[in-house]
Design an enzyme around this catalytic site. Structure first.
Site, PDB file in Angstrom:
ATOM      1  N   GLY A  14     -31.532 -12.598  22.414  1.00 15.79           N
ATOM      2  CA  GLY A  14     -31.692 -11.707  24.142  1.00 15.79           C
ATOM      3  C   GLY A  14     -30.034 -12.440  25.055  1.00 15.79           C
ATOM      4  O   GLY A  14     -30.001 -12.271  25.567  1.00 15.79           O
ATOM      5  N   VAL A  48     -20.209 -17.263  27.072  1.00 17.74           N
ATOM      6  CA  VAL A  48     -18.671 -16.798  27.043  1.00 17.74           C
ATOM      7  C   VAL A  48     -18.751 -14.948  26.562  1.00 17.74           C
ATOM      8  O   VAL A  48     -19.936 -14.824  26.033  1.00 17.74           O
ATOM      9  CB  VAL A  48     -17.650 -17.771  26.250  1.00 17.74           C
ATOM     10  CG1 VAL A  48     -17.585 -18.632  26.835  1.00 17.74           C
ATOM     11  CG2 VAL A  48     -18.466 -17.693  24.542  1.00 17.74           C
ATOM     12  N   ALA A  51     -13.886 -10.789  28.327  1.00 15.95           N
ATOM     13  CA  ALA A  51     -12.875  -9.922  28.603  1.00 15.95           C
ATOM     14  C   ALA A  51     -13.936  -8.789  27.378  1.00 15.95           C
ATOM     15  O   ALA A  51     -14.044  -8.828  26.152  1.00 15.95           O
ATOM     16  CB  ALA A  51     -11.718 -10.288  28.255  1.00 15.95           C
ATOM     17  N   LYS A  79      -8.917  -4.590  33.195  1.00 11.15           N
ATOM     18  CA  LYS A  79      -8.813  -5.147  32.611  1.00 11.15           C
ATOM     19  C   LYS A  79      -7.660  -3.881  32.064  1.00 11.15           C
ATOM     20  O   LYS A  79      -8.070  -2.651  31.629  1.00 11.15           O
ATOM     21  CB  LYS A  79      -9.058  -5.456  31.677  1.00 11.15           C
ATOM     22  CG  LYS A  79      -8.455  -6.364  30.425  1.00 11.15           C
ATOM     23  CD  LYS A  79      -9.246  -7.027  29.839  1.00 11.15           C
ATOM     24  CE  LYS A  79      -8.276  -7.132  28.225  1.00 11.15           C
ATOM     25  NZ  LYS A  79      -9.171  -7.783  27.367  1.00 11.15           N
ATOM     26  N   LEU A 334     -23.254 -12.163  16.885  1.00  9.88           N
ATOM     27  CA  LEU A 334     -22.404 -13.814  16.902  1.00  9.88           C
ATOM     28  C   LEU A 334     -23.024 -13.821  15.234  1.00  9.88           C
ATOM     29  O   LEU A 334     -22.438 -14.707  13.901  1.00  9.88           O
ATOM     30  CB  LEU A 334     -22.226 -15.222  17.380  1.00  9.88           C
ATOM     31  CG  LEU A 334     -21.386 -14.837  18.754  1.00  9.88           C
ATOM     32  CD1 LEU A 334     -22.178 -16.312  19.568  1.00  9.88           C
ATOM     33  CD2 LEU A 334     -20.106 -14.685  18.647  1.00  9.88           C
ATOM     34  N   THR A 345     -12.621  -8.596  20.781  1.00 12.19           N
ATOM     35  CA  THR A 345     -13.313  -7.378  20.238  1.00 12.19           C
ATOM     36  C   THR A 345     -14.392  -7.570  19.952  1.00 12.19           C
ATOM     37  O   THR A 345     -15.574  -6.919  19.164  1.00 12.19           O
ATOM     38  CB  THR A 345     -12.667  -7.729  18.358  1.00 12.19           C
ATOM     39  OG1 THR A 345     -12.106  -8.951  18.253  1.00 12.19           O
ATOM     40  CG2 THR A 345     -11.085  -7.130  19.619  1.00 12.19           C
ATOM     41  N   ILE A 347     -17.203  -8.228  21.826  1.00 12.47           N
ATOM     42  CA  ILE A 347     -18.528  -7.346  22.032  1.00 12.47           C
ATOM     43  C   ILE A 347     -18.529  -5.444  22.121  1.00 12.47           C
ATOM     44  O   ILE A 347     -19.189  -5.305  21.333  1.00 12.47           O
ATOM     45  CB  ILE A 347     -18.260  -7.336  24.110  1.00 12.47           C
ATOM     46  CG1 ILE A 347     -18.698  -8.637  24.655  1.00 12.47           C
ATOM     47  CG2 ILE A 347     -19.360  -6.364  24.602  1.00 12.47           C
ATOM     48  CD1 ILE A 347     -18.756  -8.628  25.990  1.00 12.47           C
TER      49      ILE A 347
HETATM   50  C1  FAD Z   1     -15.415 -19.125  22.808  1.00 15.64           C
HETATM   51  C2  FAD Z   1     -15.343 -17.831  22.717  1.00 15.64           C
HETATM   52  C3  FAD Z   1     -14.977 -16.203  24.141  1.00 15.64           C
HETATM   53  C4  FAD Z   1     -15.384 -15.850  23.708  1.00 15.64           C
HETATM   54  N1  FAD Z   1     -14.803 -14.442  24.475  1.00 15.64           N
HETATM   55  C5  FAD Z   1     -15.607 -12.816  24.351  1.00 15.64           C
HETATM   56  C6  FAD Z   1     -14.814 -12.164  24.802  1.00 15.64           C
HETATM   57  O1  FAD Z   1     -13.801 -12.282  26.296  1.00 15.64           O
HETATM   58  N2  FAD Z   1     -14.596 -11.021  25.020  1.00 15.64           N
HETATM   59  C7  FAD Z   1     -15.098 -10.130  24.244  1.00 15.64           C
HETATM   60  O2  FAD Z   1     -16.264  -9.578  23.605  1.00 15.64           O
HETATM   61  N3  FAD Z   1     -16.011 -11.748  23.060  1.00 15.64           N
HETATM   62  C8  FAD Z   1     -16.573 -12.977  23.530  1.00 15.64           C
HETATM   63  N4  FAD Z   1     -16.859 -14.210  22.381  1.00 15.64           N
HETATM   64  C9  FAD Z   1     -17.795 -13.389  21.846  1.00 15.64           C
HETATM   65  C10 FAD Z   1     -19.398 -13.045  22.818  1.00 15.64           C
HETATM   66  O3  FAD Z   1     -19.335 -14.523  23.539  1.00 15.64           O
HETATM   67  C11 FAD Z   1     -20.172 -12.388  22.221  1.00 15.64           C
HETATM   68  O4  FAD Z   1     -20.528 -12.123  20.730  1.00 15.64           O
HETATM   69  C12 FAD Z   1     -21.288 -12.226  22.416  1.00 15.64           C
HETATM   70  O5  FAD Z   1     -22.040 -12.698  23.326  1.00 15.64           O
HETATM   71  C13 FAD Z   1     -22.486 -11.513  21.495  1.00 15.64           C
HETATM   72  O6  FAD Z   1     -23.644 -13.671  21.344  1.00 15.64           O
HETATM   73  P1  FAD Z   1     -24.392 -13.286  20.761  1.00 15.64           P
HETATM   74  O7  FAD Z   1     -25.298 -12.928  21.054  1.00 15.64           O
HETATM   75  O8  FAD Z   1     -24.327 -12.222  19.492  1.00 15.64           O
HETATM   76  O9  FAD Z   1     -25.279 -14.797  21.102  1.00 15.64           O
HETATM   77  P2  FAD Z   1     -25.710 -15.760  21.772  1.00 15.64           P
HETATM   78  O10 FAD Z   1     -25.691 -15.377  22.684  1.00 15.64           O
HETATM   79  O11 FAD Z   1     -25.194 -17.104  21.066  1.00 15.64           O
HETATM   80  O12 FAD Z   1     -26.890 -15.765  21.819  1.00 15.64           O
HETATM   81  C14 FAD Z   1     -27.939 -15.607  20.752  1.00 15.64           C
HETATM   82  C15 FAD Z   1     -29.968 -15.949  21.511  1.00 15.64           C
HETATM   83  O13 FAD Z   1     -30.042 -15.898  20.213  1.00 15.64           O
HETATM   84  C16 FAD Z   1     -31.545 -17.169  21.222  1.00 15.64           C
HETATM   85  N5  FAD Z   1     -31.788 -17.543  19.754  1.00 15.64           N
HETATM   86  C17 FAD Z   1     -30.993 -18.363  18.826  1.00 15.64           C
HETATM   87  N6  FAD Z   1     -32.112 -18.779  18.111  1.00 15.64           N
HETATM   88  C18 FAD Z   1     -33.552 -18.375  18.055  1.00 15.64           C
HETATM   89  C19 FAD Z   1     -34.665 -19.251  17.968  1.00 15.64           C
HETATM   90  N7  FAD Z   1     -34.874 -19.630  16.653  1.00 15.64           N
HETATM   91  N8  FAD Z   1     -36.207 -18.530  19.358  1.00 15.64           N
HETATM   92  C20 FAD Z   1     -35.409 -17.414  19.986  1.00 15.64           C
HETATM   93  N9  FAD Z   1     -34.882 -17.361  19.793  1.00 15.64           N
HETATM   94  C21 FAD Z   1     -32.962 -17.980  19.507  1.00 15.64           C
HETATM   95  C22 FAD Z   1     -30.805 -17.431  21.808  1.00 15.64           C
HETATM   96  O14 FAD Z   1     -31.668 -17.515  22.695  1.00 15.64           O
HETATM   97  C23 FAD Z   1     -30.383 -16.129  22.499  1.00 15.64           C
HETATM   98  O15 FAD Z   1     -31.362 -15.472  23.281  1.00 15.64           O
HETATM   99  C24 FAD Z   1     -16.579 -15.140  23.074  1.00 15.64           C
HETATM  100  C25 FAD Z   1     -17.379 -15.954  22.200  1.00 15.64           C
HETATM  101  C26 FAD Z   1     -16.776 -17.214  21.917  1.00 15.64           C
HETATM  102  C27 FAD Z   1     -16.960 -18.402  20.939  1.00 15.64           C
END
Ligand code: FAD
Length: 506
Positions: A14, A48, A51, A79, A334, A345, A347
Site C-alpha cells: 500500500g 520518498v 517529483a 513543476k 519498486l 520517472t 511514479i
Molecule cells: C531515493 C528515492 C527517491 C525517489 N524519488 C522519486 C521521485 O522524485 N519521483 C518519483 O516518481 N519516484 C521517486 N522514487 C520512487 C518512488 O518512491 C516509488 O516509486 C514509489 O514510492 C512507489 O513505491 P512502492 O509503492 O513500489 O513501494 P513502498 O513505498 O516501499 O511500498 C511497499 C508496500 O508494501 C508493503 N509490504 C512490504 N512487505 C510486506 C509484507 N510482508 N506484508 C504486507 N505488506 C508488505 C509495505 O507495507 C508498503 O505498503 C524515489 C525512490 C527512491 C528510493
C-alpha cells in the site's frame, strides 16, 4: 495450463504503487473485479518520491481527480522541469523543461534555427527562447495552453507533492470505490501444485487471502514476483552506479520555485523539491565512491534551509526484473525494478504499467500472449529511460572525482552511443517512436550536458539571414510578453490550492 476466469484481484502493498494500482483498477475494472489490497503499517513504505512528470495529469484525469483538491491535500506545487547544476562541467546549469523551446517552422525544430544563428556569429543560449526557463527564473506559474495567438505551445507542467499524502488521497478514492483494505504482514505465498500460479497469501496472524490474479506492490522486497516466483533481477549498476540515498526534509524555501533542482556532487547528486510546507532533499550516491558519513555531510552542507530531522538511508540496485508479469502475477512499482529518481520517472512507470496491465488484463483463458506483450513493452520502456539517465552521467567533461572519471569513461549501451553521435553530427534526435522523452527533452539534455551539434538541418537554411534574425527576435518578444502576464507561483498556489492547514502546521 489455462487460467480460470479472473474475478478476484489481490494487490499486495500500500505504497504509492499499491494505491495508484488500486485506484485505477477500481475506476476502470471495478465493476467486474473484487479488489483487495493488503498492506502492513508495521513495515511501512519507502517514504520518498515527490517529483513527477507531466504524464501524471493524464492519470489524475482518468481517475477524475480535481487538481486543486489534490494539491491542497498533498501540499503540492507546480513543476516546469528540472534544473541540472554542475553536470556537464562544474559551474554549468541548465533546465530540462517539460516544454518546447521557441517555435518549429515546418518540420524543422527551433533548435536548428538557433544553431544556425550561433554558427553565423550570434552567440546565445537556446534557453533564451524558453518559456519555461523564463517562468522558472521569475518563479511564475499559470495555466497557459499556448503563447498568445501563435501556434507555440504554452506551459507544460507536472507536480511536486508529499507522496505519503498522495497515497492516502488515493486510498480514500479507492476505498470509496469498493476496494477492501486488509492490514497484515504477509508471511507466506501459496502456489498451485500443477500450474505454479499463485493461489493465496497467508498473513502472520493466520488469515488467508485468496485471489485469481496478484499484483506485487511490495516495494524493493518484491515478495511475490521476486521471492515467491523467483523472477530474477537485471542489474544495471555498471551504467548507473548510484546505489544509496539519504533523504531529509528541511524548512520551506523562502521563494517557492516551480522546478526541481538536481545538483551534481562528487559521487552522485542532490535533489531539492519545493513543497508548500517543507522542502524535500536527498543525496543519491554510489557507495563504491564515497562513504555514508561523507554522503550525509555533503547532503546537510548542501541544504538551502534548516534540516527538519536526520537523514534517512535507503539502499537500492538500479535495474529491473527479468520479466514484469509471470504466471498470474505482475509487479508494479519498486518491486518491478528501479531507475534512480534523476528524471522523476518512477511514479510515471507505476502509472504506465498499471494502464498497460489494464489494457491487457486477462478475462480468462491462457494469458500468454498478453503477458508477452506486456513484458516486451515494459522492457522497452525501462531501457529507454535507462539510456536517458545514463546520458546525464556519461556526457560530462568532469574529471574532478573518481566517480565522474568513471562515468565519463564507462562503456554505454550502443543505443545511447548512436543517439549522441547523431545529435553531435547533425542536431537530429534519433528517438524511438514510443520513447517517453520527446525530442525537446533529448535536445535540452544533450545541449545542456555539453554537445554543440556540428551542423544543423539544411532545411533551416531556407530563410534569409534577415528573416532568421526577425523570426528569432519575434519569438523571444512574444514569449517574454507571455511570461510577464503570468502570476507568481506563490500567488497561484495561494489563490487556487493552498495546502491544508493541518499540513502547514505539521
Ligand atoms: C531515493 C528515492 C527517491 C525517489 N524519488 C522519486 C521521485 O522524485 N519521483 C518519483 O516518481 N519516484 C521517486 N522514487 C520512487 C518512488 O518512491 C516509488 O516509486 C514509489 O514510492 C512507489 O513505491 P512502492 O509503492 O513500489 O513501494 P513502498 O513505498 O516501499 O511500498 C511497499 C508496500 O508494501 C508493503 N509490504 C512490504 N512487505 C510486506 C509484507 N510482508 N506484508 C504486507 N505488506 C508488505 C509495505 O507495507 C508498503 O505498503 C524515489 C525512490 C527512491 C528510493
Amino acid at each position: 495450463m489455462g487460467q480460470p476466469e479472473v474475478r478476484k484481484l489481490v494487490i499486495v502493498g500500500g505504497g504509492t504503487a499499491g494505491w495508484i494500482t488500486a485506484a485505477a483498477f477500481a475506476r476502470l475494472l471495478g465493476q467486474r473485479l473484487a479488489i483487495e489490497l493488503v498492506e502492513s503499517e508495521a513495515i511501512g513504505t519507502v517514504g520518498v518520491g515527490e517529483a513527477t512528470i507531466p504524464q501524471i495529469i493524464r492519470l489524475n484525469a482518468i481517475l477524475g481527480l480535481d487538481e486543486n483538491e489534490f494539491l491542497r491535500a498533498t501540499s503540492g506545487t507546480f513543476k516546469l522541469g528540472i534544473e541540472f547544476v554542475d553536470w556537464g562541467r562544474k559551474g554549468a546549469r541548465y533546465l530540462h523543461t517539460f516544454g518546447d523551446t521557441g517555435m518549429a517552422l515546418g518540420n524543422v525544430g527551433f533548435h536548428h534555427y538557433w544553431r544556425r544563428s550561433v554558427a553565423e556569429g550570434a552567440p546565445s543560449s537556446l534557453w533564451e527562447w524558453s518559456l519555461h526557463q523564463m517562468a522558472a527564473d521569475g518563479a511564475r506559474f499559470g495555466k497557459l495552453d499556448r503563447i498568445g495567438n501563435t501556434s507555440m505551445t504554452g506551459l507544460a507542467y507536472a507536480y511536486h507533492f508529499d507522496a505519503s499524502r498522495y497515497a492516502l488521497f488515493l486510498r480514500a478514492y479507492a476505498e470509496g470505490r469498493g476496494v477492501t483494505r486488509t492490514e497484515g504482514i504477509v508471511e507466506s505465498v501459496e502456489r498451485d501444485g500443477e500450474s505454479g500460479d499463485l493461489t493465496a497469501i497467508t498473513l502472520k496472524d493466520g488469515r488467508r487471502v485468496e485471489g485469481d490474479f496478484f499484483i506485487d506492490c511490495t516495494g524493493f522486497r518484491a515478495l511475490l514476483l521476486g521471492e515467491a516466483l523467483g523472477v530474477g533481477y537485471r542489474d544495471w549498476s555498471k551504467w548507473l552506479p548510484c546505489d544509496r540515498a539519504l533523504a531529509v526534509p528541511s524548512e520551506r524555501l523562502p521563494v517557492l520555485v516551480p522546478y526541481t533542482r538536481a545538483t551534481a556532487r562528487d559521487a552522485g547528486w542532490q535533489w531539492r523539491i519545493p513543497l508548500q510546507h517543507r522542502t524535500g532533499n536527498g543525496h543519491v550516491y554510489s557507495s563504491g565512491f564515497t562513504s555514508d558519513e561523507d554522503a550525509a555531510d555533503t547532503l546537510v552542507q548542501g541544504l538551502d534551509t534548516k534540516a527538519l530531522g536526520d537523514p534517512r538511508p535507503i539502499r537500492f540496485t538500479t535495474g529491473r526484473r527479468e520479466s514484469f508479469w509471470a504466471h498470474n502475477c505482475a509487479a508494479i512499482g519498486l518491486s518491478s525494478g528501479f531507475l534512480e529518481p534523476l528524471e522523476s520517472t518512477s511514479i510515471h512507470l507505476i502509472q504506465s504499467h498499471v494502464s498497460r496491465l489494464i489494457q491487457l488484463f486477462p478475462r480468462s483463458g491462457d494469458p500468454a500472449a498478453m503477458r508477452a506483450e506486456y513484458n516486451a513493452r515494459c522492457s522497452a520502456e525501462f531501457a529507454q529511460i535507462r539510456d536517458f539517465l545514463i546520458l546525464h552521467y556519461h556526457l560530462t567533461t568532469r574529471e574532478d572525482s573518481e566517480f565522474w572519471r568513471y562515468c565519463r569513461h564507462m562503456e554505454v549501451p550502443d543505443s545511447l552511443t548512436h543517439k549522441m553521435a547523431l545529435f553531435a553530427a547533425s542536431g537530429r534526435v534519433g528517438r524511438d517512436v514510443d520513447d517517453l522523452f520527446r525530442d525537446a527533452s533529448w535536445v535540452q539534455v544533450m545541449l545542456g550536458q555539453g554537445i554543440m551539434p556540428a551542423d544543423h538541418d539544411p532545411m533551416a537554411d531556407q530563410v534569409s539571414p534577415a528573416q532568421l534574425a526577425e523570426f528569432l527576435a519575434n519569438v523571444k518578444t512574444i514569449t517574454q510578453r507571455a511570461v510577464a502576464g503570468l502570476p507568481s507561483h506563490e500567488d497561484y498556489l495561494a489563490r487556487h490550492c493552498p495546502a491544508d492547514a493541518s499540513l502547514l502546521a505539521a
